[in-house]
Each structure stands twice: as structure tokens, then as C-alpha cells.
Design a protein around this motif. Structure first.
Motif, PDB file in Angstrom:
ATOM      1  N   SER A 155      -3.382  17.972  -1.622  1.00 16.00           N
ATOM      2  CA  SER A 155      -3.614  16.674  -0.984  1.00 16.00           C
ATOM      3  C   SER A 155      -3.356  15.520  -1.950  1.00 16.00           C
ATOM      4  O   SER A 155      -2.795  14.495  -1.563  1.00 16.00           O
ATOM      5  N   ARG A 156      -3.716  15.677  -3.222  1.00 14.60           N
ATOM      6  CA  ARG A 156      -3.450  14.617  -4.199  1.00 14.60           C
ATOM      7  C   ARG A 156      -1.951  14.435  -4.432  1.00 14.60           C
ATOM      8  O   ARG A 156      -1.475  13.311  -4.554  1.00 14.60           O
ATOM      9  N   LEU A 157      -1.225  15.550  -4.510  1.00 10.88           N
ATOM     10  CA  LEU A 157       0.225  15.444  -4.647  1.00 10.88           C
ATOM     11  C   LEU A 157       0.829  14.750  -3.429  1.00 10.88           C
ATOM     12  O   LEU A 157       1.691  13.877  -3.567  1.00 10.88           O
ATOM     13  N   ASN A 158       0.355  15.125  -2.244  1.00  9.33           N
ATOM     14  CA  ASN A 158       0.862  14.520  -1.020  1.00  9.33           C
ATOM     15  C   ASN A 158       0.577  13.017  -0.991  1.00  9.33           C
ATOM     16  O   ASN A 158       1.466  12.211  -0.713  1.00  9.33           O
ATOM     17  N   ARG A 159      -0.666  12.628  -1.317  1.00  8.92           N
ATOM     18  CA  ARG A 159      -1.014  11.207  -1.330  1.00  8.92           C
ATOM     19  C   ARG A 159      -0.216  10.450  -2.387  1.00  8.92           C
ATOM     20  O   ARG A 159       0.224   9.323  -2.165  1.00  8.92           O
ATOM     21  N   THR A 160      -0.004  11.084  -3.541  1.00  8.90           N
ATOM     22  CA  THR A 160       0.763  10.443  -4.605  1.00  8.90           C
ATOM     23  C   THR A 160       2.218  10.254  -4.192  1.00  8.90           C
ATOM     24  O   THR A 160       2.810   9.203  -4.448  1.00  8.90           O
ATOM     25  N   LEU A 161       2.785  11.248  -3.533  1.00  3.30           N
ATOM     26  CA  LEU A 161       4.164  11.114  -3.050  1.00  3.30           C
ATOM     27  C   LEU A 161       4.273  10.011  -1.994  1.00  3.30           C
ATOM     28  O   LEU A 161       5.253   9.253  -1.970  1.00  3.30           O
ATOM     29  N   ILE A 162       3.260   9.900  -1.135  1.00  4.05           N
ATOM     30  CA  ILE A 162       3.244   8.819  -0.141  1.00  4.05           C
ATOM     31  C   ILE A 162       3.193   7.466  -0.851  1.00  4.05           C
ATOM     32  O   ILE A 162       3.919   6.533  -0.483  1.00  4.05           O
ATOM     33  N   LYS A 163       2.346   7.373  -1.887  1.00  2.65           N
ATOM     34  CA  LYS A 163       2.271   6.131  -2.667  1.00  2.65           C
ATOM     35  C   LYS A 163       3.616   5.803  -3.294  1.00  2.65           C
ATOM     36  O   LYS A 163       4.056   4.652  -3.288  1.00  2.65           O
ATOM     37  N   LEU A 164       4.260   6.821  -3.869  1.00  4.61           N
ATOM     38  CA  LEU A 164       5.568   6.598  -4.494  1.00  4.61           C
ATOM     39  C   LEU A 164       6.562   6.057  -3.468  1.00  4.61           C
ATOM     40  O   LEU A 164       7.326   5.130  -3.769  1.00  4.61           O
ATOM     41  N   ARG A 165       6.554   6.634  -2.274  1.00  7.19           N
ATOM     42  CA  ARG A 165       7.468   6.154  -1.229  1.00  7.19           C
ATOM     43  C   ARG A 165       7.163   4.703  -0.863  1.00  7.19           C
ATOM     44  O   ARG A 165       8.073   3.893  -0.682  1.00  7.19           O
ATOM     45  N   GLU A 166       5.859   4.375  -0.747  1.00  6.07           N
ATOM     46  CA  GLU A 166       5.472   3.000  -0.432  1.00  6.07           C
ATOM     47  C   GLU A 166       5.913   2.050  -1.543  1.00  6.07           C
ATOM     48  O   GLU A 166       6.452   0.979  -1.275  1.00  6.07           O
ATOM     49  N   TYR A 167       5.665   2.445  -2.798  1.00  9.51           N
ATOM     50  CA  TYR A 167       6.045   1.605  -3.927  1.00  9.51           C
ATOM     51  C   TYR A 167       7.565   1.422  -3.974  1.00  9.51           C
ATOM     52  O   TYR A 167       8.043   0.349  -4.330  1.00  9.51           O
ATOM     53  N   MET A 168       8.287   2.453  -3.633  1.00  7.72           N
ATOM     54  CA  MET A 168       9.739   2.348  -3.647  1.00  7.72           C
ATOM     55  C   MET A 168      10.227   1.398  -2.549  1.00  7.72           C
ATOM     56  O   MET A 168      11.227   0.717  -2.729  1.00  7.72           O
ATOM     57  N   GLY A 169       9.492   1.306  -1.448  1.00  7.56           N
ATOM     58  CA  GLY A 169       9.839   0.371  -0.386  1.00  7.56           C
ATOM     59  C   GLY A 169       9.585  -1.068  -0.810  1.00  7.56           C
ATOM     60  O   GLY A 169      10.285  -1.983  -0.405  1.00  7.56           O
ATOM     61  N   GLU A 170       8.572  -1.270  -1.706  1.00  7.58           N
ATOM     62  CA  GLU A 170       8.248  -2.600  -2.218  1.00  7.58           C
ATOM     63  C   GLU A 170       9.276  -3.090  -3.217  1.00  7.58           C
ATOM     64  O   GLU A 170       9.539  -4.266  -3.316  1.00  7.58           O
ATOM     65  N   ALA A 171       9.825  -2.157  -4.000  1.00 11.35           N
ATOM     66  CA  ALA A 171      10.699  -2.535  -5.118  1.00 11.35           C
ATOM     67  C   ALA A 171      11.972  -3.200  -4.669  1.00 11.35           C
ATOM     68  O   ALA A 171      12.474  -3.097  -3.633  1.00 11.35           O
TER      69      ALA A 171
END
Length: 171
Positions: A155-171
Motif C-alpha cells: 500500500s505504501r508503494l502504491n500510494r507513493t507511485l500515485i504521489k509520483l504521478r501527481e507530482y509529475m502532472g504538476e511539473a
């Protein structure tokens, strides 16, 4: 997989055997240290210190097949101690070192968006990403290293990957 004969010789003090164990993973150890310290000299120092610690405590490792994970964990801990000792709060800014962080599979540069997103993660999240994708650890190995239940790691890996995707959308 670690050669058990080499491992046994290294435990008995054979320096050449230990060198043969380290040789195939030395670049990976450096990259892991570099992710934490983002400085070539500091990363090399920590890898050196970690290898010395590994030599001194090699006989404590019971399972030779865990050698790579074990020494990588030592390097990570040496890096974290180095950061604490030097009172540096280091968030990895991979942008400055694009050429040093390359994917092992295809040797291509890490995408700028990914680098920016990695800088926004917490240390625990970055540790999971490093173990899973830079060190190519299985979920079972991550569970062993973190002493967390498998479900928590997933679950932590999944949440972290979701965060990475969100951050990549911000960049």
C-alpha cells in the motif's frame, strides 16, 4: 546470486573472495549512496565506509544469498548516519546529476519529471522507491529490510507511485 564458496572464503578472511563478491554490485552501491547524498565524493566515502563495516561484520550474515541486500542496507545506513552527523537535510535533487543516475536496464537518463517528483517525496517514500526500482528488490526483500507487513509495503508503494504521478502532472 552470491557464490557460496566465495562467501565462505570471504568470511574466513580471504580478501580476494570479498572483492569478487563486491565487484558485480559496486556501481549499484555507489548509485544508492549517490541518491542519498547527491555528492560524488560523499557517496564514495560512504560506500568505502560501508564496505569496511561489511568486512568487519561479514561473519554475522547467516544466509549468503542475502549478501547483496545486506551490504546495500549497510550502505544506506552509513549514508543516513553521514547525513545526520553532518546536520544536512538532504532532499535528493537529481537534476544536477542527471548523467550519474541511469537505469540499469536501458542505460537511459531518468526523465526530468521523475527527478522533480522524487525530490518531493519523504525519506521513507524515497527509500521504498530506491529499494523497489533502483535496487530491483522483490516485495519479499523489502518486507525483510523494513520489518513491515507485506500489505503495508504494497500500500505504501502504491500510494507513493500515485504521489509520483501527481507530482509529475504538476511539473
Amino acid at each position: 546470486m552470491v557464490n557460496e564458496l566465495l562467501f565462505k572464503k570471504a568470511v574466513k578472511g580471504d580478501k580476494d573472495s570479498f572483492i569478487k563478491l563486491i565487484e558485480p554490485i559496486k556501481e549499484k552501491l555507489y548509485r544508492v549512496a549517490f541518491v542519498y547524498l547527491k555528492n560524488e565524493d560523499d557517496a564514495l566515502d560512504c560506500v568505502h565506509d560501508g564496505i569496511i563495516k561489511a568486512i568487519k561484520s561479514l561473519e554475522t550474515l547467516k544466509e549468503p544469498q542475502h549478501f547483496n541486500t545486506w551490504i546495500t542496507r549497510i550502505i544506506v545506513n552509513v549514508c543516513k548516519n553521514y547525513i545526520k552527523k553532518n546536520s544536512k537535510v538532504v532532499l535528493v535533487d537529481i537534476n544536477d546529476y542527471e548523467n550519474n543516475l541511469i537505469s540499469e536496464d536501458n542505460k537511459s537518463d531518468i526523465n526530468e519529471d521523475i527527478k522533480s517528483a522524487l525530490n518531493k517525496l519523504s525519506e521513507k517514500e524515497r527509500d521504498l522507491i530506491v529499494m523497489r526500482y533502483l535496487e530491483d528488490k522483490s516485495l519479499k526483500d523489502i518486507v525483510t529490510n523494513t520489518n513491515l507487513p507485506l500489505g503495508t509495503v504494497k500500500s505504501r508503494l502504491n500510494r507513493t507511485l500515485i504521489k509520483l504521478r501527481e507530482y509529475m502532472g504538476e511539473a
